[in-house]
Scaffold this motif. Structure first.
Motif, PDB file in Angstrom:
ATOM      1  N   SER A  80       7.382  35.924 -24.516  1.00  0.00           N
ATOM      2  CA  SER A  80       5.965  35.778 -24.293  1.00  0.00           C
ATOM      3  C   SER A  80       5.475  34.654 -25.548  1.00  0.00           C
ATOM      4  O   SER A  80       5.861  34.587 -26.686  1.00  0.00           O
ATOM      5  N   SER A  81       4.797  33.866 -24.917  1.00  0.00           N
ATOM      6  CA  SER A  81       4.375  32.502 -26.268  1.00  0.00           C
ATOM      7  C   SER A  81       3.304  33.477 -27.046  1.00  0.00           C
ATOM      8  O   SER A  81       3.374  32.817 -28.133  1.00  0.00           O
ATOM      9  N   GLY A  82       2.739  34.779 -26.657  1.00  0.00           N
ATOM     10  CA  GLY A  82       2.287  35.635 -28.424  1.00  0.00           C
ATOM     11  C   GLY A  82       0.792  35.626 -28.515  1.00  0.00           C
ATOM     12  O   GLY A  82       0.285  36.212 -28.804  1.00  0.00           O
ATOM     13  N   LYS A  83       0.420  34.919 -27.121  1.00  0.00           N
ATOM     14  CA  LYS A  83      -0.986  34.496 -26.571  1.00  0.00           C
ATOM     15  C   LYS A  83      -1.178  36.191 -25.353  1.00  0.00           C
ATOM     16  O   LYS A  83      -2.364  36.687 -25.449  1.00  0.00           O
ATOM     17  N   GLY A  84      -0.966  37.542 -25.908  1.00  0.00           N
ATOM     18  CA  GLY A  84      -0.597  38.997 -24.988  1.00  0.00           C
ATOM     19  C   GLY A  84      -0.572  39.144 -23.920  1.00  0.00           C
ATOM     20  O   GLY A  84      -0.625  39.301 -23.007  1.00  0.00           O
ATOM     21  N   GLU A  85      -0.544  36.981 -23.072  1.00  0.00           N
ATOM     22  CA  GLU A  85       0.195  37.970 -21.627  1.00  0.00           C
ATOM     23  C   GLU A  85       1.821  38.307 -21.142  1.00  0.00           C
ATOM     24  O   GLU A  85       2.465  37.930 -21.818  1.00  0.00           O
ATOM     25  N   LYS A  86       2.176  38.925 -20.561  1.00  0.00           N
ATOM     26  CA  LYS A  86       3.031  39.135 -19.932  1.00  0.00           C
ATOM     27  C   LYS A  86       4.253  38.686 -19.466  1.00  0.00           C
ATOM     28  O   LYS A  86       3.593  37.868 -18.434  1.00  0.00           O
ATOM     29  N   THR A  87       4.768  38.447 -19.716  1.00  0.00           N
ATOM     30  CA  THR A  87       6.044  37.628 -18.846  1.00  0.00           C
ATOM     31  C   THR A  87       6.495  38.245 -17.475  1.00  0.00           C
ATOM     32  O   THR A  87       6.640  39.676 -17.580  1.00  0.00           O
ATOM     33  N   VAL A  88       7.479  37.491 -16.785  1.00  0.00           N
ATOM     34  CA  VAL A  88       7.739  38.393 -15.453  1.00  0.00           C
ATOM     35  C   VAL A  88       8.989  39.432 -15.996  1.00  0.00           C
ATOM     36  O   VAL A  88       9.470  39.889 -15.315  1.00  0.00           O
ATOM     37  N   VAL A  89       9.909  38.217 -16.796  1.00  0.00           N
ATOM     38  CA  VAL A  89      11.317  39.119 -17.414  1.00  0.00           C
ATOM     39  C   VAL A  89      11.230  40.518 -17.834  1.00  0.00           C
ATOM     40  O   VAL A  89      11.627  41.205 -17.551  1.00  0.00           O
ATOM     41  N   GLU A  90       9.692  40.719 -17.926  1.00  0.00           N
ATOM     42  CA  GLU A  90       9.063  41.831 -18.734  1.00  0.00           C
ATOM     43  C   GLU A  90       9.372  42.870 -17.984  1.00  0.00           C
ATOM     44  O   GLU A  90       9.042  43.940 -17.773  1.00  0.00           O
ATOM     45  N   LEU A  91       8.710  42.504 -16.537  1.00  0.00           N
ATOM     46  CA  LEU A  91       8.555  43.256 -15.374  1.00  0.00           C
ATOM     47  C   LEU A  91       9.502  44.188 -14.657  1.00  0.00           C
ATOM     48  O   LEU A  91       9.900  44.604 -14.093  1.00  0.00           O
ATOM     49  N   VAL A  92      10.928  43.285 -14.968  1.00  0.00           N
ATOM     50  CA  VAL A  92      12.314  43.701 -14.777  1.00  0.00           C
ATOM     51  C   VAL A  92      12.513  45.042 -15.237  1.00  0.00           C
ATOM     52  O   VAL A  92      12.778  45.399 -16.700  1.00  0.00           O
ATOM     53  N   PRO A  93      12.674  46.242 -14.988  1.00  0.00           N
ATOM     54  CA  PRO A  93      13.265  47.474 -14.866  1.00  0.00           C
ATOM     55  C   PRO A  93      14.100  47.363 -15.577  1.00  0.00           C
ATOM     56  O   PRO A  93      15.215  45.980 -15.565  1.00  0.00           O
ATOM     57  N   ARG A  94      14.559  48.550 -16.731  1.00  0.00           N
ATOM     58  CA  ARG A  94      15.630  48.107 -17.725  1.00  0.00           C
ATOM     59  C   ARG A  94      16.752  49.047 -16.420  1.00  0.00           C
ATOM     60  O   ARG A  94      18.701  47.533 -17.445  1.00  0.00           O
ATOM     61  N   SER A  95      17.255  49.195 -15.396  1.00  0.00           N
ATOM     62  CA  SER A  95      18.477  49.389 -14.793  1.00  0.00           C
ATOM     63  C   SER A  95      18.567  48.173 -14.161  1.00  0.00           C
ATOM     64  O   SER A  95      20.041  47.652 -14.547  1.00  0.00           O
ATOM     65  N   MET A  96      18.127  46.749 -13.992  1.00  0.00           N
ATOM     66  CA  MET A  96      18.721  45.151 -13.925  1.00  0.00           C
ATOM     67  C   MET A  96      18.362  44.263 -15.121  1.00  0.00           C
ATOM     68  O   MET A  96      18.587  43.134 -14.895  1.00  0.00           O
ATOM     69  N   LYS A  97      17.546  45.280 -16.141  1.00  0.00           N
ATOM     70  CA  LYS A  97      17.922  44.547 -17.981  1.00  0.00           C
ATOM     71  C   LYS A  97      19.038  43.543 -17.701  1.00  0.00           C
ATOM     72  O   LYS A  97      20.025  43.734 -18.091  1.00  0.00           O
ATOM     73  N   ARG A  98      19.419  42.080 -18.262  1.00  0.00           N
ATOM     74  CA  ARG A  98      20.746  41.791 -18.503  1.00  0.00           C
ATOM     75  C   ARG A  98      19.740  40.114 -20.018  1.00  0.00           C
ATOM     76  O   ARG A  98      19.010  40.402 -19.482  1.00  0.00           O
ATOM     77  N   SER A  99      20.934  39.834 -20.606  1.00  0.00           N
ATOM     78  CA  SER A  99      20.809  38.964 -21.825  1.00  0.00           C
ATOM     79  C   SER A  99      20.447  38.000 -20.712  1.00  0.00           C
ATOM     80  O   SER A  99      21.151  37.625 -19.883  1.00  0.00           O
ATOM     81  N   GLY A 100      19.658  36.814 -21.194  1.00  0.00           N
ATOM     82  CA  GLY A 100      19.544  35.704 -20.142  1.00  0.00           C
ATOM     83  C   GLY A 100      18.992  35.724 -19.022  1.00  0.00           C
ATOM     84  O   GLY A 100      19.113  34.717 -18.072  1.00  0.00           O
ATOM     85  N   LEU A 101      18.446  36.532 -18.749  1.00  0.00           N
ATOM     86  CA  LEU A 101      17.594  36.241 -17.376  1.00  0.00           C
ATOM     87  C   LEU A 101      15.814  35.323 -17.705  1.00  0.00           C
ATOM     88  O   LEU A 101      15.121  35.073 -18.833  1.00  0.00           O
ATOM     89  N   PHE A 102      15.987  34.388 -16.360  1.00  0.00           N
ATOM     90  CA  PHE A 102      14.667  33.329 -16.540  1.00  0.00           C
ATOM     91  C   PHE A 102      14.491  33.557 -15.179  1.00  0.00           C
ATOM     92  O   PHE A 102      14.826  33.931 -14.004  1.00  0.00           O
ATOM     93  N   PRO A 103      12.611  32.907 -15.170  1.00  0.00           N
ATOM     94  CA  PRO A 103      12.680  32.406 -13.925  1.00  0.00           C
ATOM     95  C   PRO A 103      12.905  31.241 -13.579  1.00  0.00           C
ATOM     96  O   PRO A 103      12.901  30.099 -13.770  1.00  0.00           O
TER      97      PRO A 103
END
Ligand code: URA
Length: 245
Positions: A80-103
């Protein structure tokens, strides 16, 4: 990943014994990149080759490839840029989360549709590099009537934008005509606000933009906006194929 014997790959990835793997091979149940393999000593690379048992691909497990149906108001970034907008990576559910994810490729905050999220930098580079010709397909709603013949000619020659940027050729066709026409556009590169700037250069205005395909892989029509699903190895390989036009 180095090349490994196919019976070893099946045993480790499919959680089977080596003799189960040998039986599957001799039964003709194993295919590598679509070709049946019976020889236990055949070598494959689980990260690069598609190994299927009874037609079902084994996952390498090394990297993850996620299809997101992006809603508006979400930014194509990992942090996040800190401007309050959600990022696409924040929409990834916990079951698919890993470090290093990016669009792998960006959509504007007000655009919707297919965003590929992965932790595989090399694959992302491959599909984003214009020299590899992985095409991205968009559904574009315009605010004014469309002169499809003029657009087709201008796009196929390679438009020059107001800042002098010469674009690669792009394809366009009408999906539904009318006061707010809907067009399909195929791009071979991804520049900042590219489609919006292309139509602005032709005197029109983009009202809505949705990415429907990356390469030959279509956005899953059953995937609601804001949701993710993991891709199969077969689907990942469709990304590097040409879209049906
Ligand atoms: N072109 C644009 O103008 N915006 C996008 O989000 C994608 C392509």
């Amino acid at each position: 990943m180095p090349l490994e014997r196919i019976d070893k790959i099946i045993a480790s990835q499919g959680e089977l014994s080596r003799s189960d793997a040998k039986k599957l091979l001799s039964d003709g149940a194993v295919a590598v990149n679509g070709k049946q393999v019976r020889d236990c000593s055949f070598k494959a690379d689980i990260d690069a080759d598609i190994v299927c048992i009874h037609g079902k691909p084994l996952r390498s497990g090394k990297y993850i490839y996620i299809m997101l149906n992006k809603p508006t108001g979400v930014v194509s970034a990992s942090r996040s840029s800190g401007k309050g907008e959600k990022t696409v990576v924040e929409l990834v559910p916990r079951s698919m989360k890993r470090s290093g994810l990016f669009p792998a490729g960006r959509l504007d905050s007000d655009s919707t549709g297919f965003v590929l999220i992965t932790d595989d930098g090399e694959f992302a580079h491959r599909i984003l590099s214009p020299s590899n010709h992985v095409e991205k397909t968009y559904e574009v709603t315009l605010s004014h009537q469309a002169d499809i013949e003029r657009y087709t000619e201008a796009f196929s020659k390679g438009l020059v934008l107001s800042d002098g940027t010469r674009l690669l050729s792009a394809d366009v066709r009408m999906l539904s005509d009318g006061e707010r026409p809907v067009l399909e556009v195929v791009l071979r590169e991804g520049r900042y606000h590219q489609i919006k700037r292309m139509f602005a250069a032709l005197g029109n205005h983009v009202e809505a933009l949705r990415r429907t395909k990356i390469g030959g892989l279509e956005l899953d029509a059953a995937l609601p906006e804001g949701e993710c699903r993991e891709l199969t190895a077969e689907e990942v390989s469709e990304i590097t194929q040409k879209p049906n036009w």
